[in-house]
Design a protein around this motif. Structure first.
Motif, PDB file in Angstrom:
ATOM      1  N   ALA A 112       0.820  -1.222   0.000  1.00  0.00           N
ATOM      2  CA  ALA A 112       0.000   0.000   0.000  1.00  0.00           C
ATOM      3  C   ALA A 112       0.849   1.266   0.000  1.00  0.00           C
ATOM      4  N   ARG A 113       2.050   1.181   0.552  1.00  0.00           N
ATOM      5  CA  ARG A 113       2.921   2.361   0.588  1.00  0.00           C
ATOM      6  C   ARG A 113       3.500   2.684  -0.788  1.00  0.00           C
ATOM      7  N   LYS A 114       3.454   1.734  -1.716  1.00  0.00           N
ATOM      8  CA  LYS A 114       3.954   1.950  -3.076  1.00  0.00           C
ATOM      9  C   LYS A 114       2.822   2.229  -4.063  1.00  0.00           C
ATOM     10  N   ALA A 115       1.595   2.150  -3.603  1.00  0.00           N
ATOM     11  CA  ALA A 115       0.441   2.368  -4.478  1.00  0.00           C
ATOM     12  C   ALA A 115       0.236   3.852  -4.740  1.00  0.00           C
ATOM     13  N   TRP A 116      -0.502   4.117  -5.811  1.00  0.00           N
ATOM     14  CA  TRP A 116      -0.944   5.462  -6.147  1.00  0.00           C
ATOM     15  C   TRP A 116      -2.441   5.506  -5.910  1.00  0.00           C
ATOM     16  N   TYR A 117      -2.945   6.634  -5.460  1.00  0.00           N
ATOM     17  CA  TYR A 117      -4.349   6.751  -5.068  1.00  0.00           C
ATOM     18  C   TYR A 117      -5.042   7.860  -5.842  1.00  0.00           C
ATOM     19  N   GLY A 118      -6.160   7.496  -6.478  1.00  0.00           N
ATOM     20  CA  GLY A 118      -7.012   8.504  -7.078  1.00  0.00           C
ATOM     21  C   GLY A 118      -7.688   9.270  -5.959  1.00  0.00           C
ATOM     22  N   VAL A 119      -8.244  10.404  -6.277  1.00  0.00           N
ATOM     23  CA  VAL A 119      -8.888  11.222  -5.233  1.00  0.00           C
ATOM     24  C   VAL A 119     -10.396  11.318  -5.392  1.00  0.00           C
ATOM     25  N   LYS A 120     -10.921  10.749  -6.473  1.00  0.00           N
ATOM     26  CA  LYS A 120     -12.367  10.832  -6.691  1.00  0.00           C
ATOM     27  C   LYS A 120     -12.955   9.516  -7.202  1.00  0.00           C
ATOM     28  N   ASP A 121     -12.440   8.420  -6.660  1.00  0.00           N
ATOM     29  CA  ASP A 121     -12.910   7.090  -7.050  1.00  0.00           C
ATOM     30  C   ASP A 121     -14.085   6.647  -6.186  1.00  0.00           C
ATOM     31  N   ALA A 122     -14.837   5.691  -6.694  1.00  0.00           N
ATOM     32  CA  ALA A 122     -15.905   5.067  -5.909  1.00  0.00           C
ATOM     33  C   ALA A 122     -15.251   4.057  -4.967  1.00  0.00           C
ATOM     34  N   THR A 123     -15.347   4.320  -3.669  1.00  0.00           N
ATOM     35  CA  THR A 123     -14.803   3.394  -2.673  1.00  0.00           C
ATOM     36  C   THR A 123     -15.909   3.038  -1.687  1.00  0.00           C
ATOM     37  N   ALA A 124     -15.686   1.980  -0.948  1.00  0.00           N
ATOM     38  CA  ALA A 124     -16.736   1.440  -0.071  1.00  0.00           C
ATOM     39  C   ALA A 124     -17.317   2.480   0.883  1.00  0.00           C
ATOM     40  N   MET A 125     -16.489   3.297   1.477  1.00  0.00           N
ATOM     41  CA  MET A 125     -16.969   4.298   2.432  1.00  0.00           C
ATOM     42  C   MET A 125     -17.003   5.705   1.834  1.00  0.00           C
ATOM     43  N   HIS A 126     -16.829   5.797   0.522  1.00  0.00           N
ATOM     44  CA  HIS A 126     -16.984   7.043  -0.234  1.00  0.00           C
ATOM     45  C   HIS A 126     -15.912   8.089   0.070  1.00  0.00           C
TER      46      HIS A 126
END
Length: 167
Positions: A112-126
């Protein structure tokens, strides 16, 4: 006969209560933590039978799921990177934990520390922080995702939601 009816009623009531307790005892309880993961690898998640440690929701999909493994091998499960961030922030071993996230793009478990994260994706807790293995436009790194989450700069904040999504 009139004296027998209350006794039979009481016995029937006790029998019903006993049946309820026995059936509850046999029902499999949701998984919340697994001990002994000394290989520090992601474990299979029993979908619809594993609780998110932070929000207590049942994990319904591996999409953006997270697993945190403490140095002693205890493993906790999360349905959203935001939930993991809120939960791990005060753990004294947080920097030594192994954290896995299931990515949107490659559908694999990665660090997870090497992942990239979108900022407006559909996630379980929104919260909006969808994990990716490969960098994308507007993606942020793990550290920035955690900072934004802890500052409340995620899609659950109406001001941030409007700024990012226009709604």
């Amino acid at each position: 006969m009139k004296k027998l009816i209350p006794v039979l009623g009481t016995l029937l009531f006790i029998a019903i209560i006993a049946i309820i307790f026995i059936s509850l005892a046999k029902k499999e309880q949701p998984v919340t933590i697994v001990k002994g993961n000394t290989a520090f690898k992601p474990l299979p998640i029993k979908l619809n039978a594993t609780n998110d440690t932070q929000c207590k929701m049942l994990i319904k999909s591996e999409r953006n799921a997270v697993e945190v493994i403490a140095p002693d091998g205890r493993t906790w499960f999360f349905d959203d990177p935001g939930c993991m961030t809120l939960w791990i922030q005060d753990k004294p071993w947080k920097d030594r934990a192994k954290i896995w996230v299931h990515t949107l793009d490659t559908k694999r478990w990665i660090d997870a520390r090497k992942a990239w994260y979108g900022v407006k994706d559909a996630t379980a807790m929104h919260y909006g922080f969808g994990a990716r293995e490969h960098k994308c436009p507007d993606c942020i790194d793990f550290h920035e995702m955690q900072l934004r989450m802890l500052r409340g700069e995620n899609l659950t904040n109406p001001k941030i939601r409007k700024k990012l999504l226009g709604v």
